[in-house]
Design a protein around this motif. Structure first.
Motif, PDB file in Angstrom:
ATOM      1  N   SER A 189     -10.552 -37.061 -16.675  1.00  0.00           N
ATOM      2  CA  SER A 189     -11.815 -37.788 -16.627  1.00  0.00           C
ATOM      3  C   SER A 189     -12.455 -37.738 -15.233  1.00  0.00           C
ATOM      4  O   SER A 189     -13.556 -38.239 -15.038  1.00  0.00           O
ATOM      5  N   SER A 190     -11.779 -37.118 -14.276  1.00  0.00           N
ATOM      6  CA  SER A 190     -12.350 -36.945 -12.934  1.00  0.00           C
ATOM      7  C   SER A 190     -13.478 -35.929 -12.977  1.00  0.00           C
ATOM      8  O   SER A 190     -13.643 -35.187 -13.957  1.00  0.00           O
ATOM      9  N   SER A 191     -14.250 -35.876 -11.912  1.00  0.00           N
ATOM     10  CA  SER A 191     -15.368 -34.932 -11.858  1.00  0.00           C
ATOM     11  C   SER A 191     -14.874 -33.489 -11.939  1.00  0.00           C
ATOM     12  O   SER A 191     -13.704 -33.193 -11.642  1.00  0.00           O
ATOM     13  N   GLU A 192     -15.773 -32.612 -12.330  1.00  0.00           N
ATOM     14  CA  GLU A 192     -15.478 -31.177 -12.401  1.00  0.00           C
ATOM     15  C   GLU A 192     -14.969 -30.675 -11.042  1.00  0.00           C
ATOM     16  O   GLU A 192     -14.009 -29.923 -10.964  1.00  0.00           O
ATOM     17  N   LEU A 193     -15.611 -31.117  -9.963  1.00  0.00           N
ATOM     18  CA  LEU A 193     -15.212 -30.691  -8.620  1.00  0.00           C
ATOM     19  C   LEU A 193     -13.803 -31.162  -8.279  1.00  0.00           C
ATOM     20  O   LEU A 193     -12.996 -30.386  -7.755  1.00  0.00           O
TER      21      LEU A 193
ATOM     22  N   GLN B  78     -11.385 -31.786 -10.339  1.00  0.00           N
ATOM     23  CA  GLN B  78     -10.438 -31.001 -11.130  1.00  0.00           C
ATOM     24  C   GLN B  78     -10.271 -29.588 -10.563  1.00  0.00           C
ATOM     25  O   GLN B  78      -9.154 -29.070 -10.494  1.00  0.00           O
ATOM     26  N   LEU B  79     -11.393 -28.972 -10.161  1.00  0.00           N
ATOM     27  CA  LEU B  79     -11.303 -27.637  -9.550  1.00  0.00           C
ATOM     28  C   LEU B  79     -10.503 -27.675  -8.254  1.00  0.00           C
ATOM     29  O   LEU B  79      -9.684 -26.795  -7.981  1.00  0.00           O
ATOM     30  N   ASP B  80     -10.753 -28.699  -7.432  1.00  0.00           N
ATOM     31  CA  ASP B  80     -10.077 -28.795  -6.140  1.00  0.00           C
ATOM     32  C   ASP B  80      -8.597 -29.133  -6.259  1.00  0.00           C
ATOM     33  O   ASP B  80      -7.843 -28.987  -5.294  1.00  0.00           O
ATOM     34  N   ALA B  81      -8.155 -29.576  -7.440  1.00  0.00           N
ATOM     35  CA  ALA B  81      -6.742 -29.867  -7.681  1.00  0.00           C
ATOM     36  C   ALA B  81      -6.078 -28.767  -8.514  1.00  0.00           C
ATOM     37  O   ALA B  81      -4.954 -28.940  -8.990  1.00  0.00           O
ATOM     38  N   THR B  82      -6.758 -27.645  -8.678  1.00  0.00           N
ATOM     39  CA  THR B  82      -6.211 -26.511  -9.427  1.00  0.00           C
ATOM     40  C   THR B  82      -6.132 -25.305  -8.504  1.00  0.00           C
ATOM     41  O   THR B  82      -7.068 -25.031  -7.757  1.00  0.00           O
ATOM     42  N   PHE B  83      -5.021 -24.609  -8.570  1.00  0.00           N
ATOM     43  CA  PHE B  83      -4.789 -23.446  -7.716  1.00  0.00           C
ATOM     44  C   PHE B  83      -4.321 -22.276  -8.569  1.00  0.00           C
ATOM     45  O   PHE B  83      -3.715 -22.462  -9.618  1.00  0.00           O
ATOM     46  N   LEU B  84      -4.611 -21.093  -8.097  1.00  0.00           N
ATOM     47  CA  LEU B  84      -4.118 -19.882  -8.743  1.00  0.00           C
ATOM     48  C   LEU B  84      -2.865 -19.451  -7.995  1.00  0.00           C
ATOM     49  O   LEU B  84      -2.889 -19.263  -6.780  1.00  0.00           O
TER      50      LEU B  84
END
Length: 190
Positions: free
Chosen positions: A63-67, A69-75
């Motif tokens: 439910s967090s913002s898109e940003l 979620q992106l900033d907590a995801t890594f490749l």
């Protein structure tokens, strides 16, 4: 039979980390090119994320913002240093080529220097990690700790919700907990 430099590094990292503590000498499998998030072992609602190029441990959810979620995801990428291990690239498409690295023992997000740059060799070492079984609990392969390839006795750890490269005292539960992460599928897939 010859032994490669990569094999020697993996053995030396495993020996340095596992020495004298009775842990299995084998690190978890190292899949690459996957979208991943790192949940704190001892603060289950908090995830590793970058903000303003600093690496922190913050509450993030679907439910967090898109940003957020992106900033907590890594490749997870093959290690930038040729000795093996893994490197973590930002998932945010605006930050392609930015990797987690340590600088002055603080974790930061930096852009990979171009080929031929004098900074590239150090950057590759600072941005490459060996996965080892989680220091808090070695029973599950998703519980992992990460050791620097150029400081093999130092782990990624989160005192006060800021991520650092730090030695841990295996006799202290808090040290082991702060250096253990639950590796999960990323908030944002590839």
């Amino acid at each position: 039979m010859s032994i490669s430099r990569r094999s020697l590094l993996q053995v030396s990292v495993a020996s340095a980390v596992m020495g004298g503590i009775g842990a299995p000498a084998e690190a978890p499998a190292q899949p690459v090119d996957i979208s991943t998030r790192f949940r704190s072992w001892n603060y289950r609602d908090r995830f590793v994320r970058h903000r303003n190029f600093q690496v922190e441990l913050d509450p993030v959810s679907y439910s967090s913002s898109e940003l957020d979620q992106l900033d907590a995801t890594f490749l997870v990428r093959e290690g930038l240093e040729p000795y093996g291990g893994v490197s973590f690239e930002a998932r945010n498409p605006n930050l392609k080529g930015y990797f987690l690295r340590h600088q002055d023992f603080r974790l930061v997000l930096h852009k990979r220097p171009p080929s031929g740059s004098p900074e590239l060799a150090l950057f590759r070492k600072d941005a490459t990690w060996q996965r080892v079984p989680g220091r808090a609990d070695r029973s599950n392969p998703d519980y992992q700790s990460f050791v620097s390839v150029n400081f093999p006795r130092r782990f990624i750890r989160h005192p006060n919700f800021h991520l650092f490269l730090d030695e841990i005292d295996e006799a202290k539960q808090l040290d082991r907990d702060d250096a253990t992460f639950i590796v999960e599928k990323g908030f944002k897939p590839l």
